[in-house]
Design an enzyme around this catalytic site. Structure first.
Site, short mmCIF file in Angstrom:
data_model
loop_
_atom_site.label_atom_id
_atom_site.label_comp_id
_atom_site.label_asym_id
_atom_site.label_seq_id
_atom_site.Cartn_x
_atom_site.Cartn_y
_atom_site.Cartn_z
CB SER A 79 -11.86 32.72 59.29
OG SER A 79 -12.53 31.76 59.42
NE ARG B 231 -30.72 37.01 52.84
CZ ARG B 231 -32.13 37.43 53.54
NH1 ARG B 231 -32.16 37.26 54.83
NH2 ARG B 231 -32.95 37.86 52.68
CG HIS C 253 -22.83 22.92 55.69
ND1 HIS C 253 -23.74 23.60 56.03
CD2 HIS C 253 -23.26 21.63 56.37
CE1 HIS C 253 -24.50 23.12 56.86
NE2 HIS C 253 -24.20 21.82 57.19
C1 GRF Z 1 -17.78 28.34 58.77
O1 GRF Z 1 -17.94 27.38 59.90
C2 GRF Z 1 -18.50 28.01 57.64
O2 GRF Z 1 -18.26 26.68 57.25
C3 GRF Z 1 -19.92 28.32 57.72
O3 GRF Z 1 -19.78 29.43 58.44
C4 GRF Z 1 -18.78 29.66 59.16
C5 GRF Z 1 -18.22 30.95 58.37
O4 GRF Z 1 -16.89 31.31 59.28
N1 GRF Z 1 -20.63 28.11 56.73
P1 GRF Z 1 -15.88 32.49 58.63
O5 GRF Z 1 -17.07 33.69 58.17
O6 GRF Z 1 -15.33 32.12 57.30
O7 GRF Z 1 -14.96 32.64 59.49
#
Ligand code: GRF
Length: 222
Positions: free
Chosen positions: A20, A98, A116
């Protein structure tokens, strides 16, 4: 150098799942006609929903399964070769699950950026929403930062905050935070396209003409 449609910022987005954040970035580039070329979306999981979405959008989408490689180093070597071939200015990690090895991170020093879901430096690693609830913090959030060889660590470009409600669960926190992640990452992409982001010698970040890099509402950056 400010980027132009003729000389766009070249970006590769790395994902592992839903994608997303990648979608928000791609939609922002298109809707605002940012001088950004997404020259690749790479997933280490071939079945990632985000990869199918990227493909459907006509973005160059590549699967590079880590299962196809005997070691972490071998995967990193292949990923590095693919990234080199795409010649990105920036590599944006968006839910990429990863850990990248030191050698690859050093190869692209100052070019890899991650989002993050916590207010780093607290709660690095996994299960950040659970960690926030377990600690009873009253504010939670997300951080866009440069990637260094240390996991979820590195110069902070911008942060978004949300209050923690007494009845929050990890799921409600994640759901409320996600739109803030999207807004924050797209804002950082705009700054990158305008060539306003500088990594300072002291390890901090400066964004030209942008003293506030904390997002707590829709208008704070304006
Ligand atoms: C998000 O919360 C991002 O911060 C974390 O993993 C999640 C990924 O969500 N690292 P998406 O795949 O971008 O929907």
């Amino acid at each position: 150098m400010e980027h132009t449609p003729e000389k766009p910022l070249r970006v590769v987005i790395l994902i592992s799942g839903r994608g997303s954040n990648m979608q928000a970035l791609a939609e922002c580039v298109q809707a605002e006609r940012l001088p950004v070329r997404i020259c690749g979306v790479i997933s280490n999981r071939p079945d990632a929903a985000g990869l199918a979405w990227a493909q459907a959008q006509g973005l160059p989408a590549y699967a590079l399964s880590h299962h196809a490689f005997p070691t972490r180093d071998a995967f990193d070597t292949a990923l590095q070769a693919q990234l080199d071939a795409l010649a990105p200015d920036y590599i944006l990690l968006a839910g990429f699950m990863r850990v990248l090895g030191t050698s690859l991170v050093r190869h692209f020093e100052g070019q890899i950026i991650n989002i993050h879901p916590s207010l780093l430096p607290v709660f690095p690693g996994l299960h950040t929403h659970e960690q926030a609830l377990a600690q009873g913090v009253q504010w939670h959030g997300c951080t866009v930062h440069y990637v260094t060889p240390v996991l979820d660590h590195g110069p902070i470009i911008a942060q978004g905050v949300i209050p923690v409600h007494h009845d929050d669960t990890p799921d409600t926190l994640a759901t409320r935070l996600l739109p803030v992640e999207h807004a924050l990452y797209t804002q950082v992409l705009r700054w990158l396209a305008q060539d306003r982001v500088t990594l300072l010698a002291d390890g901090r970040v400066q964004v030209r003409d942008q003293p506030h890099r904390a997002w707590a509402g829709p208008n704070l950056f304006n």
